[in-house]
Design a protein around this motif. Structure first.
Motif, PDB file in Angstrom:
ATOM      1  N   VAL A  29       0.824  -1.215   0.000  1.00  9.24           N
ATOM      2  CA  VAL A  29       0.000   0.000   0.000  1.00  9.24           C
ATOM      3  C   VAL A  29       0.856   1.263   0.000  1.00  9.24           C
ATOM      4  O   VAL A  29       0.557   2.242  -0.692  1.00  9.24           O
ATOM      5  CB  VAL A  29      -0.922  -0.023   1.250  1.00  9.24           C
ATOM      6  CG1 VAL A  29      -1.728   1.224   1.335  1.00  9.24           C
ATOM      7  CG2 VAL A  29      -1.823  -1.237   1.200  1.00  9.24           C
ATOM      8  N   ILE A  30       1.927   1.220   0.789  1.00  8.20           N
ATOM      9  CA  ILE A  30       2.763   2.426   0.912  1.00  8.20           C
ATOM     10  C   ILE A  30       3.385   2.752  -0.444  1.00  8.20           C
ATOM     11  O   ILE A  30       3.378   3.899  -0.900  1.00  8.20           O
ATOM     12  CB  ILE A  30       3.856   2.210   1.983  1.00  8.20           C
ATOM     13  CG1 ILE A  30       3.215   2.185   3.370  1.00  8.20           C
ATOM     14  CG2 ILE A  30       4.915   3.297   1.900  1.00  8.20           C
ATOM     15  CD1 ILE A  30       4.170   1.888   4.507  1.00  8.20           C
ATOM     16  N   GLU A  31       3.923   1.752  -1.115  1.00  7.74           N
ATOM     17  CA  GLU A  31       4.572   1.986  -2.416  1.00  7.74           C
ATOM     18  C   GLU A  31       3.530   2.383  -3.462  1.00  7.74           C
ATOM     19  O   GLU A  31       3.768   3.277  -4.278  1.00  7.74           O
ATOM     20  CB  GLU A  31       5.324   0.718  -2.841  1.00  7.74           C
ATOM     21  CG  GLU A  31       6.551   0.482  -1.973  1.00  7.74           C
ATOM     22  CD  GLU A  31       7.000  -0.968  -1.965  1.00  7.74           C
ATOM     23  OE1 GLU A  31       7.998  -1.260  -1.285  1.00  7.74           O
ATOM     24  OE2 GLU A  31       6.374  -1.809  -2.645  1.00  7.74           O
ATOM     25  N   ASN A  33       0.691   3.888  -2.946  1.00  7.74           N
ATOM     26  CA  ASN A  33       0.229   5.255  -2.685  1.00  7.74           C
ATOM     27  C   ASN A  33       1.204   6.272  -3.271  1.00  7.74           C
ATOM     28  O   ASN A  33       0.802   7.300  -3.830  1.00  7.74           O
ATOM     29  CB  ASN A  33       0.062   5.493  -1.181  1.00  7.74           C
ATOM     30  CG  ASN A  33      -1.203   4.860  -0.645  1.00  7.74           C
ATOM     31  OD1 ASN A  33      -2.079   4.453  -1.412  1.00  7.74           O
ATOM     32  ND2 ASN A  33      -1.313   4.754   0.668  1.00  7.74           N
ATOM     33  N   SER A  34       2.500   5.987  -3.125  1.00  8.62           N
ATOM     34  CA  SER A  34       3.506   6.900  -3.679  1.00  8.62           C
ATOM     35  C   SER A  34       3.389   6.975  -5.197  1.00  8.62           C
ATOM     36  O   SER A  34       3.404   8.059  -5.787  1.00  8.62           O
ATOM     37  CB  SER A  34       4.916   6.427  -3.322  1.00  8.62           C
ATOM     38  OG  SER A  34       5.264   6.815  -2.015  1.00  8.62           O
ATOM     39  N   LEU A  35       3.266   5.818  -5.822  1.00 10.28           N
ATOM     40  CA  LEU A  35       3.180   5.807  -7.286  1.00 10.28           C
ATOM     41  C   LEU A  35       1.881   6.447  -7.764  1.00 10.28           C
ATOM     42  O   LEU A  35       1.874   7.178  -8.756  1.00 10.28           O
ATOM     43  CB  LEU A  35       3.280   4.359  -7.808  1.00 10.28           C
ATOM     44  CG  LEU A  35       4.657   3.711  -7.636  1.00 10.28           C
ATOM     45  CD1 LEU A  35       4.586   2.207  -7.954  1.00 10.28           C
ATOM     46  CD2 LEU A  35       5.697   4.362  -8.535  1.00 10.28           C
TER      47      LEU A  35
END
Lengths: 309, 115
Positions: A29-31, A33-35
């Motif tokens: 999720v974190i990656e 969200n960044s993308l």
């Protein structure tokens, strides 16, 4: 964003981020969200850009004696060829606009249609940007979506290609469109390259062309010379058989001979007048007859016929 | 990093930061995200800190897409869109360094207020 390359890089980056999002697992999720945030940012920039407003770039590069690999180029050579290139482009533009005379100052010589915006490496040369100031709807209709200067550069590249490898009729068709003085200016540009022991290459509008060696340059120079492109003014007696106003072409039956076809020059503002007032009337026309090498002659009608009846 | 003041004659709008970090023990990306999302949303970090913030998680088995994502983040700040090289700084996450940096910044701000 002020260049076509930057725009294309942005489009490419958007595609890349979309591909990454297809690959990164849903639970990362974190990656993701960044993308996603990055993609939103890119799309926002992209929506505000209008691709057709970016000027097109030409790349003109040189090899040979005045050039030191991809490191540098002799300043006097660079200055000279840049000037000759500009003169040739301006002459073609003026020829297309019907403003070019056989002698005298080139029209629009002070006009800044061409800018050197960067260095072209590979060999060495320039990136030349075409100003978009005169890009309006009517001119792009006339010139296949290009403004007059872009169209002239495109024609110049075609002239390089056809003078090297095209047959006489193909070259003649191109010469027909371009004023003889513009042909001469193009030849002078090539001569200035050849005289300094260099060759040149050009990229523009998704096409590229290169003179591989001095022999090829000399072939083009020779085929663009006055010896090979002969232009005469001729008077022909006969009758107008018809004119196509949109394509600006005419047919003329020479008395006792065949029908010839030709182009109607820009100096005849209303080509349809030939149909309305001169059709099948015995008349004399004065045409510019152009012959390239052994090719068929081509005709341009620049004045209205003289009725003989 | 680039000299935007020299290259484009303007002050920088923001700083771009990609944080590479390992998750705290027994956390997953799904469980940690709510605690971290404030620092992983470039819209709010830009508004609050003038930082365009992105992240990538380390310490897990490296897959092919990890290589592609890391290469992407590298490529974004190695060049401008017109192909001109620029660079970036690698700064370790370190609380002691953070304290020193805060102290340094406070001193600069104080100096400017006085002048």
């Amino acid at each position: 964003m002020n260049s076509r390359e930057s725009y294309l890089n942005l489009a490419s980056e958007i595609e890349m981020v979309n591909e990454l999002l297809n690959k990164v697992p849903e639970n990362h999720v974190i990656e993701r969200n960044s993308l996603q945030a990055r993609l939103s940012n890119l799309n926002m920039h992209f929506e505000n850009v209008h691709f057709q407003n970016f000027p097109r770039k030409a790349k003109l590069t040189f090899r040979g004696s005045p050039v030191l690999a991809s490191h540098g180029i002799s300043t006097d050579f660079a200055g000279m060829v840049a000037q000759r290139f500009t003169d040739a482009v301006k002459a073609i533009v003026a020829g297309l606009e019907g403003n070019l005379n056989y002698m005298g100052r080139l029209p629009g010589k002070e006009c800044r249609d061409l800018l050197i915006t960067g260095i072209a490496r590979g060999s060495f040369g320039f990136e030349i940007e075409v100003s978009n100031d005169d890009h309006n709807e009517s001119s792009s209709d006339l010139f296949d979506g290009l403004n007059e200067t872009e169209f002239a550069i495109d024609k110049m590249q075609s002239l390089f290609e056809k003078s090297l490898a095209g047959d006489d009729d193909t070259l003649a068709e191109l010469v027909d469109e371009i004023h003889p003085r513009a042909i001469k200016k193009t030849k002078e540009f090539l001569e200035s390259v050849s005289e300094r022991g260099a060759t040149c290459a050009m990229e523009f509008n998704n096409r590229s062309f290169r003179f591989k060696n001095d022999d090829e340059l000399k072939i083009s120079i020779d085929r663009l010379s006055d010896n090979n492109i002969r232009e005469d003014h001729r008077q022909l007696d006969g009758e107008i058989f018809g004119a196509l106003p949109k394509s600006r072409t005419f047919e003329f039956k020479i008395t006792g001979q065949d029908i010839i076809k030709g182009k109607i020059g820009l100096s005849i503002e209303d080509p349809d007048i030939l149909n309305r007032e001169y059709l099948h009337r015995v008349s004399t026309i004065t045409v510019v007859e152009t012959k390239v090498g052994q090719g068929r002659p081509r005709y341009v009608l620049n004045a209205l016929p003289e009725i003989k009846e | 990093m680039e000299e935007i003041e020299v290259n484009e004659d303007r002050p920088p709008n923001d700083i771009d930061v990609v944080t590479f970090f390992e998750l705290p023990q027994s956390e997953t990306q799904e469980t940690f995200d709510p605690k971290f999302s404030r620092l992983n949303d470039p819209v709010s970090t830009k508004k609050e800190f003038y930082v365009d913030a992105y992240s990538h998680v380390l310490g897990e088995p490296t897959k092919q897409y990890d290589v592609e994502v890391i290469s992407y983040w590298y490529s974004m700040w190695a060049h401008c869109r017109n192909g001109v090289w620029k660079g970036f700084l690698q700064i370790d996450l370190n609380c002691e360094e953070d304290r020193r940096a805060r102290k340094c910044l406070s001193a600069i701000i104080s100096e400017r207020r006085q002048s």
